[in-house]
Design a protein around this motif. Structure first.
Motif, PDB file in Angstrom:
ATOM      1  N   GLN A  91     -12.045  32.688  91.572  1.00 19.99           N
ATOM      2  CA  GLN A  91     -11.598  33.627  90.536  1.00 19.99           C
ATOM      3  C   GLN A  91     -10.430  33.042  89.738  1.00 19.99           C
ATOM      4  N   LEU A  92      -9.495  32.434  90.439  1.00 18.53           N
ATOM      5  CA  LEU A  92      -8.332  31.826  89.781  1.00 18.53           C
ATOM      6  C   LEU A  92      -8.757  30.724  88.817  1.00 18.53           C
ATOM      7  N   ASN A  93      -9.603  29.830  89.288  1.00 24.55           N
ATOM      8  CA  ASN A  93     -10.051  28.704  88.452  1.00 24.55           C
ATOM      9  C   ASN A  93     -10.867  29.174  87.253  1.00 24.55           C
ATOM     10  N   ASN A  94     -11.770  30.135  87.487  1.00 26.47           N
ATOM     11  CA  ASN A  94     -12.620  30.613  86.401  1.00 26.47           C
ATOM     12  C   ASN A  94     -11.830  31.361  85.333  1.00 26.47           C
ATOM     13  N   LEU A  95     -10.880  32.186  85.753  1.00 29.07           N
ATOM     14  CA  LEU A  95     -10.045  32.908  84.795  1.00 29.07           C
ATOM     15  C   LEU A  95      -9.191  31.937  83.985  1.00 29.07           C
ATOM     16  N   GLU A  96      -8.671  30.923  84.676  1.00 28.20           N
ATOM     17  CA  GLU A  96      -7.850  29.899  84.003  1.00 28.20           C
ATOM     18  C   GLU A  96      -8.661  29.191  82.912  1.00 28.20           C
ATOM     19  N   LYS A  97      -9.885  28.831  83.246  1.00 27.23           N
ATOM     20  CA  LYS A  97     -10.734  28.122  82.273  1.00 27.23           C
ATOM     21  C   LYS A  97     -11.097  29.014  81.093  1.00 27.23           C
ATOM     22  N   GLU A  98     -11.434  30.287  81.387  1.00 30.37           N
ATOM     23  CA  GLU A  98     -11.881  31.198  80.342  1.00 30.37           C
ATOM     24  C   GLU A  98     -10.746  31.638  79.418  1.00 30.37           C
ATOM     25  N   LEU A  99      -9.575  31.901  79.999  1.00 34.75           N
ATOM     26  CA  LEU A  99      -8.484  32.477  79.216  1.00 34.75           C
ATOM     27  C   LEU A  99      -7.529  31.433  78.640  1.00 34.75           C
ATOM     28  N   GLY A 100      -7.459  30.273  79.297  1.00 34.40           N
ATOM     29  CA  GLY A 100      -6.589  29.212  78.786  1.00 34.40           C
ATOM     30  C   GLY A 100      -5.104  29.559  78.848  1.00 34.40           C
ATOM     31  N   CYS A 101      -4.725  30.411  79.803  1.00 34.44           N
ATOM     32  CA  CYS A 101      -3.306  30.752  79.964  1.00 34.44           C
ATOM     33  C   CYS A 101      -2.975  30.780  81.458  1.00 34.44           C
ATOM     34  N   LYS A 102      -1.718  30.988  81.749  1.00 32.44           N
ATOM     35  CA  LYS A 102      -1.279  31.044  83.142  1.00 32.44           C
ATOM     36  C   LYS A 102      -1.881  32.285  83.813  1.00 32.44           C
ATOM     37  N   VAL A 103      -2.471  32.093  84.994  1.00 36.99           N
ATOM     38  CA  VAL A 103      -3.093  33.191  85.730  1.00 36.99           C
ATOM     39  C   VAL A 103      -2.383  33.357  87.072  1.00 36.99           C
ATOM     40  N   MET A 104      -1.944  34.572  87.336  1.00 43.82           N
ATOM     41  CA  MET A 104      -1.242  34.878  88.591  1.00 43.82           C
ATOM     42  C   MET A 104      -1.871  36.108  89.221  1.00 43.82           C
ATOM     43  N   ASP A 105      -1.520  36.361  90.479  1.00 42.19           N
ATOM     44  CA  ASP A 105      -1.965  37.587  91.127  1.00 42.19           C
ATOM     45  C   ASP A 105      -0.783  38.250  91.820  1.00 42.19           C
ATOM     46  N   ARG A 106      -1.027  39.432  92.351  1.00 40.32           N
ATOM     47  CA  ARG A 106       0.033  40.215  92.995  1.00 40.32           C
ATOM     48  C   ARG A 106       0.717  39.427  94.116  1.00 40.32           C
ATOM     49  N   THR A 107      -0.088  38.711  94.899  1.00 42.82           N
ATOM     50  CA  THR A 107       0.456  37.941  96.019  1.00 42.82           C
ATOM     51  C   THR A 107       1.452  36.893  95.539  1.00 42.82           C
ATOM     52  N   LEU A 108       1.107  36.174  94.484  1.00 46.18           N
ATOM     53  CA  LEU A 108       1.986  35.127  93.961  1.00 46.18           C
ATOM     54  C   LEU A 108       3.319  35.713  93.504  1.00 46.18           C
ATOM     55  N   VAL A 109       3.270  36.885  92.872  1.00 40.81           N
ATOM     56  CA  VAL A 109       4.498  37.536  92.396  1.00 40.81           C
ATOM     57  C   VAL A 109       5.377  37.938  93.580  1.00 40.81           C
ATOM     58  N   ILE A 110       4.757  38.530  94.617  1.00 42.52           N
ATOM     59  CA  ILE A 110       5.523  38.936  95.807  1.00 42.52           C
ATOM     60  C   ILE A 110       6.138  37.716  96.494  1.00 42.52           C
ATOM     61  N   LEU A 111       5.355  36.640  96.610  1.00 39.81           N
ATOM     62  CA  LEU A 111       5.879  35.405  97.214  1.00 39.81           C
ATOM     63  C   LEU A 111       7.052  34.860  96.407  1.00 39.81           C
ATOM     64  N   ASP A 112       6.968  34.963  95.089  1.00 40.59           N
ATOM     65  CA  ASP A 112       8.031  34.472  94.224  1.00 40.59           C
ATOM     66  C   ASP A 112       9.323  35.279  94.440  1.00 40.59           C
ATOM     67  N   ILE A 113       9.177  36.597  94.568  1.00 34.98           N
ATOM     68  CA  ILE A 113      10.347  37.449  94.823  1.00 34.98           C
ATOM     69  C   ILE A 113      10.955  37.097  96.177  1.00 34.98           C
ATOM     70  N   PHE A 114      10.100  36.922  97.177  1.00 33.00           N
ATOM     71  CA  PHE A 114      10.586  36.557  98.501  1.00 33.00           C
ATOM     72  C   PHE A 114      11.344  35.228  98.461  1.00 33.00           C
ATOM     73  N   ALA A 115      10.839  34.280  97.663  1.00 30.38           N
ATOM     74  CA  ALA A 115      11.493  32.969  97.558  1.00 30.38           C
ATOM     75  C   ALA A 115      12.911  33.109  97.033  1.00 30.38           C
ATOM     76  N   GLY A 116      13.113  34.060  96.143  1.00 27.74           N
ATOM     77  CA  GLY A 116      14.445  34.268  95.590  1.00 27.74           C
ATOM     78  C   GLY A 116      15.361  35.061  96.498  1.00 27.74           C
ATOM     79  N   ARG A 117      14.782  35.746  97.500  1.00 26.02           N
ATOM     80  CA  ARG A 117      15.581  36.614  98.378  1.00 26.02           C
ATOM     81  C   ARG A 117      15.964  35.956  99.711  1.00 26.02           C
ATOM     82  N   ALA A 118      15.267  34.892 100.096  1.00 24.80           N
ATOM     83  CA  ALA A 118      15.519  34.270 101.406  1.00 24.80           C
ATOM     84  C   ALA A 118      16.877  33.577 101.405  1.00 24.80           C
ATOM     85  N   ASN A 119      17.739  33.961 102.346  1.00 28.63           N
ATOM     86  CA  ASN A 119      19.080  33.376 102.427  1.00 28.63           C
ATOM     87  C   ASN A 119      19.323  32.594 103.710  1.00 28.63           C
ATOM     88  N   THR A 120      18.548  32.876 104.746  1.00 32.26           N
ATOM     89  CA  THR A 120      18.756  32.177 106.016  1.00 32.26           C
ATOM     90  C   THR A 120      17.706  31.083 106.183  1.00 32.26           C
TER      91      THR A 120
END
Length: 415
Positions: A91-120
């Motif tokens: 799904q990620l690859n096909n959407l990327e090819k069809e739309l020609g823009c950055k494609v993300m999903d809910r999981t990637l966004v949550i992981l990104d937030i977690f990356a910014g919150r981890a302090n230990t």
């Protein structure tokens, strides 16, 4: 370790969701996704919803909707799209090819937030492990999608440069991180063993993200944990001692907030942290009573606890943020042993919570009433530190003591 070059860019995203038959309201889910995107630093400029019997296995949405999204992306000058569900590699690859823009999903966004919150160091290990597990299966699609903008959501955190690795190196790094987490888990088990030996009762604070768990811990124990009106404001768990009346003590442990569609990568990576709830004696379930979605959020919390194997625990549900409620309403939680209305911010209802915790400790104890010979006076200190001393009277034949003591030490002090 070399600092990462984090190029800040303005991301303008369009949310894309699928309303499946008999599934939850997609509008509510997209509202939450919008908040997640804003927390991650993106601006939401539009949303597209498709009603389908089920998600398209190859492209998430149908061909007609893809054309609509492509047109909207151009019209709104969007830099990418965020899908409300976790995308498969295809799904990620096909959407990327069809739309020609950055494609993300809910999981990637949550992981990104977690990356910014981890302090230990533990938090960093857990986040990197979750990121790498997610990226390993999507390496090709993510490389082309994320390199399009050179930064933004999905490029933060300890795992960000791992996109340059091939799959072999990623899997080697995953093995290394799992070994490090195993050590962390062993350390946690030692701590739990010591708590059990010391007869310390543990209450785990759980709840939907942004329900007010950290505020509660701070108000009760002056823990000094970060408080923000944001999703996942705190990530690393904190444990503090709460002193109750008559010298009784209980440990309070804050846990990471739950959220709908919590990625399985996170549940796996954060298992050692989330298991604090599994091994706790009491569950304090914090609910944002001012949130119109509170019933659904409570369902998500109990569902996640069930996934973690948290069963047969005494649950106190705390309907928090009463200071924000203008119209009184009936608040129920049929799965809880007790429900209380509180405001962690103002402190309202917290004295009642403490009394309830004292009652629970008392239920776990036995009433001790005896006269200690003076030569055994040292045992009274054990009663003071482990139990609740009600009376102490120095008499000619010894020291009279009346107290509630834990079952575990009753045999040591009763005879």
């Amino acid at each position: 370790m070399q600092p990462y070059d984090m190029k800040e860019i303005e991301e303008r995203v369009i949310l894309v969701g699928v309303q499946e038959s008999f599934s939850e309201d997609i509008e509510e889910s997209l509202d939450e996704l919008a908040e997640l995107c804003e927390t991650a630093g993106a601006t939401v400029v539009g949303r597209v919803i498709q009603n389908r019997e089920k998600i398209h296995p190859g492209t998430y949405i149908g061909k007609g909707k893809m054309d609509e999204v492509a047109l909207l992306t151009e019209e709104l000058d969007a830099t990418g799209i965020v899908c409300d569900d976790e995308l498969s590699p295809a799904q990620l690859n096909n959407l990327e090819k069809e739309l020609g823009c950055k494609v993300m999903d809910r999981t990637l966004v949550i992981l990104d937030i977690f990356a910014g919150r981890a302090n230990t160091s533990e938090g960093n290990i857990q986040v990197e492990l979750a990121q790498l597990r997610y990226r390993a299966a999507r390496l090709v699609g993510l490389r082309s999608s994320l390199s399009r903008l050179g930064g933004g959501i999905g490029t933060r955190g300890p795992g960000e440069k791992k996109l340059e690795m091939d799959r072999r190196l990623i899997h080697a790094r995953i093995s290394q991180l799992k070994a490090e987490l195993a050590q962390v888990q062993k350390h946690r088990e030692l701590i739990r063993g010591k708590r059990k030996k010391d007869n310390l009762v543990v209450a785990a604070i759980v709840g939907y993200t942004n329900a007010g768990k950290s505020t509660l811990l701070n108000t009760l124990t002056d823990a000094g944990v970060l408080e923000e009106d944001k999703l996942f404001a705190t990530l690393d768990p904190t444990t503090r001692m709460l002193e109750l009346s008559a010298g009784q003590n209980i440990l309070l442990t804050d846990t990471v907030g739950f959220i709908r569609k919590l990625p399985h990568h996170l549940i796996e990576a954060f298992k050692s942290t989330l298991e604090e709830a599994k091994y706790a004696d009491i569950i304090l379930h914090v609910v944002d009573a001012s949130n119109p979605q509170k019933e659904k959020q409570m369902h998500v919390v109990y569902e996640t606890l069930s996934q973690l194997g948290v069963t047969d625990k005494k649950v106190i549900t705390l309907f928090n943020k009463q200071d924000k409620i203008t119209e009184p309403e009936v608040l129920k939680d049929m799965k809880a042993d007790k429900t209380l209305r509180i405001s962690a911010k103002t402190g309202d209802g917290l004295d009642e919570l403490k009394r309830e915790l004292e009652n629970i400790l008392r239920e776990r104890s036995i009433l001790l009433e005896r006269i200690f010979p003076y030569e055994k006076a040292g045992l009274i200190q054990l009663v003071r530190t482990k139990g609740q001393l009600l009376e102490e009277d120095y008499r000619a034949d010894g020291i009279y003591v009346k107290a509630f003591v834990p079952v575990e030490i009753y045999g040591k002090v009763a005879y």
